[in-house]
Scaffold this motif. Sequence first.
Motif, PDB file in Angstrom:
ATOM      1  N   PRO A  47       1.414   2.501   6.375  1.00  0.00           N
ATOM      2  CA  PRO A  47       1.111   2.351   4.781  1.00  0.00           C
ATOM      3  C   PRO A  47      -0.442   2.400   4.647  1.00  0.00           C
ATOM      4  O   PRO A  47      -1.007   1.634   5.305  1.00  0.00           O
ATOM      5  N   THR A  48      -1.173   3.157   3.890  1.00  0.00           N
ATOM      6  CA  THR A  48      -2.272   3.089   3.610  1.00  0.00           C
ATOM      7  C   THR A  48      -2.663   3.357   2.188  1.00  0.00           C
ATOM      8  O   THR A  48      -1.942   3.904   1.522  1.00  0.00           O
ATOM      9  N   PHE A  52      -4.350   8.716   7.413  1.00  0.00           N
ATOM     10  CA  PHE A  52      -3.247   9.657   7.901  1.00  0.00           C
ATOM     11  C   PHE A  52      -2.856   9.241   9.315  1.00  0.00           C
ATOM     12  O   PHE A  52      -3.382   9.804  10.106  1.00  0.00           O
ATOM     13  N   ARG A  53      -2.123   7.949   9.233  1.00  0.00           N
ATOM     14  CA  ARG A  53      -1.698   7.537  10.605  1.00  0.00           C
ATOM     15  C   ARG A  53      -0.305   7.429  10.671  1.00  0.00           C
ATOM     16  O   ARG A  53       0.497   7.285   9.496  1.00  0.00           O
ATOM     17  N   LEU A  54       0.046   7.346  12.079  1.00  0.00           N
ATOM     18  CA  LEU A  54       1.598   7.337  12.311  1.00  0.00           C
ATOM     19  C   LEU A  54       1.869   5.849  12.256  1.00  0.00           C
ATOM     20  O   LEU A  54       1.264   5.025  13.070  1.00  0.00           O
ATOM     21  N   ARG A  55       3.179   5.438  12.196  1.00  0.00           N
ATOM     22  CA  ARG A  55       3.768   4.031  12.404  1.00  0.00           C
ATOM     23  C   ARG A  55       4.777   3.936  13.361  1.00  0.00           C
ATOM     24  O   ARG A  55       4.637   3.310  14.469  1.00  0.00           O
ATOM     25  N   ASN A  56       6.032   4.556  12.909  1.00  0.00           N
ATOM     26  CA  ASN A  56       7.247   4.313  13.546  1.00  0.00           C
ATOM     27  C   ASN A  56       7.530   5.706  14.317  1.00  0.00           C
ATOM     28  O   ASN A  56       7.518   6.600  13.986  1.00  0.00           O
ATOM     29  N   LYS A  71       0.781  -1.113   0.012  1.00  0.00           N
ATOM     30  CA  LYS A  71       0.099  -0.033   0.042  1.00  0.00           C
ATOM     31  C   LYS A  71       0.826   1.166  -0.074  1.00  0.00           C
ATOM     32  O   LYS A  71       1.738   1.144   0.578  1.00  0.00           O
ATOM     33  N   PRO A  72       0.541   2.155  -0.673  1.00  0.00           N
ATOM     34  CA  PRO A  72      -0.758   2.470  -1.193  1.00  0.00           C
ATOM     35  C   PRO A  72      -0.766   1.698  -2.639  1.00  0.00           C
ATOM     36  O   PRO A  72       0.086   1.496  -3.404  1.00  0.00           O
ATOM     37  N   GLU A  73      -2.002   1.289  -3.202  1.00  0.00           N
ATOM     38  CA  GLU A  73      -2.158   0.293  -4.328  1.00  0.00           C
ATOM     39  C   GLU A  73      -1.706   0.984  -5.436  1.00  0.00           C
ATOM     40  O   GLU A  73      -1.122   0.219  -6.372  1.00  0.00           O
ATOM     41  N   GLU A 116     -13.168   6.633   8.415  1.00  0.00           N
ATOM     42  CA  GLU A 116     -12.277   5.888   7.358  1.00  0.00           C
ATOM     43  C   GLU A 116     -11.395   6.535   6.739  1.00  0.00           C
ATOM     44  O   GLU A 116     -10.274   6.250   6.479  1.00  0.00           O
ATOM     45  N   ALA A 117     -11.748   7.832   6.442  1.00  0.00           N
ATOM     46  CA  ALA A 117     -10.870   8.950   5.704  1.00  0.00           C
ATOM     47  C   ALA A 117      -9.511   8.923   6.664  1.00  0.00           C
ATOM     48  O   ALA A 117      -8.423   9.115   6.384  1.00  0.00           O
TER      49      ALA A 117
END
Lengths: 247, 270
Positions: free
Chosen positions: B269-270, B178-182, A194-196, B173-174
């Motif tokens: 990742p999105t 916009f999220r944080l990972r590390n 992702k993203p695709e 959902e939107a």
Amino acid sequence: MKTVSYILAVLMLLVASTACAQIDVAAETPRDTPIPVSIKTDIPAGATSEGPGWIIPPGVNVHTIDSTHLVVCAPPGEYVLQYRLDWLHIETVTFKDGAGNDVTIRSYLGHGKYDVRTTFKVTGGAVPPPPPPPPPPPPGGKYQVMFFYEWGQLDNLPPRQQEILTSLTARDQIAAAGHVFQAAYDRSFVDSGKPEKHAAWFRAAKPMSGPLIAIAPKDGGVVQVFQLPDSMEAVMKLLENPTEVKR
Amino acid sequence: MSRLSFNADLPVSTLIDLGLTSEYQEVFQREFVYGSQRALELGLQPVEDVPDILVDFDDFEAVIKECHEKKIFPMYWQQRTWAPDGYRWNQNGLNYCWSWSGVAALLDMLAAEGRPTPQLAPVTAGGAVGWANKGNYLDSFVEWVRNDGIAPAEFVPNMFERNYRQYKEGWKEAAKGFRLRNILDTNRRAGTREMMRQVLSILKLGRPQYAAWNRLSHAMEIIGMLWTPGKWMNITLVIRNSHDETEPIEMYGENATPDEAIGFMSSEPT
């Protein structure tokens, strides 16, 4: 006479039946062989019909000879072929009644319905591998550029490689040369897919490890992946001709 | 530079008068100890686990100079993308400095990754405090932004609306986009000088820090550092505040050392 005609029409309505038919196709055919397909119908001349007729499954190529004869070709696999049609036969009849007047009626002559399907199989080995990828874009072309790295390893990279991944002036340098910078992704993006919209980039980068640069023609095409060069100068040189310094 | 520059060692009342912070306690002292199990569960990886990252004290001047020359500090990414000159970043009296500063850091991280940086609505993190108008822990926001994310501004009727029932359908959902990972966590217990070293070490990787100052009960975003001979440690922090400033502010002095600084390293990742 008029009464007789009405009675005749009603009788024909009562005897009309759903037609039976069968699709004629070989049950099994070797791959790469044209397959004749036909159906025998008893639709009278002058009848009107309604419906899709032949329903061809996805993946099957068709050459139409006439409304009841086809030649099909398909890669190995099993397919369901369908024929669906309704027909109605009505004729306009004019006659004179007892007083000598013309009488016109729409005389029902018959109707029928076809809804048949059959299965045929194309045998043979798997589909051959796709042709080799087209040659890389000509030297001097303008490219899309993407970087991949592992965020936890960023500090371990030589300073000039860190600069490639973190500097806005480096991105500006790429853009100034007419290229399009896409993204600088952590490895987790490659693994997640992702993203695709960047899936082709991730597929290309997946077999490789370490910090990477991926390059594709601006208008789309093959994604080439290289180990990240040691400096911005080397990045710009690579973008001049992505085939020459492939490692 | 002509932008506002604060001496953080001034009395807090003066800093309130200058508009750096407010009287209300908008951010609480960290909830989970650096390196603790709970902090690790939240993804707060101790910066000292990656010792190579740390800049030598003797290299401060050269590193700061290079990060300006090559525009590595997040202040440059920010100015180029979501907060150009004159852009106002304003929590507008809401006690949500903890969200405005965190969202600013999220956007700067996305900018460095080359990902889209649409206008995001910090108020959509209000669920972390039950949609009340109140302060919060940085850790709590981090948990929210890792799991739920921040919705784009187009989903809220205005940037300060806390009634989530008025948000447009699909906002949750939107926000997931916009999220944080590390994340890298810094160690204030190591002392003010060491803390500043950790701050610069993360900035040097082009990543912002979501930071809190207990003395000010305030959260802001650290986006760069200046070499300023004569000031404490010869450094000044460049900060994005959310009090309607049209440009970043500067803060120097030993009390400029944040009590908590969290490096936003990469997005989900999105």
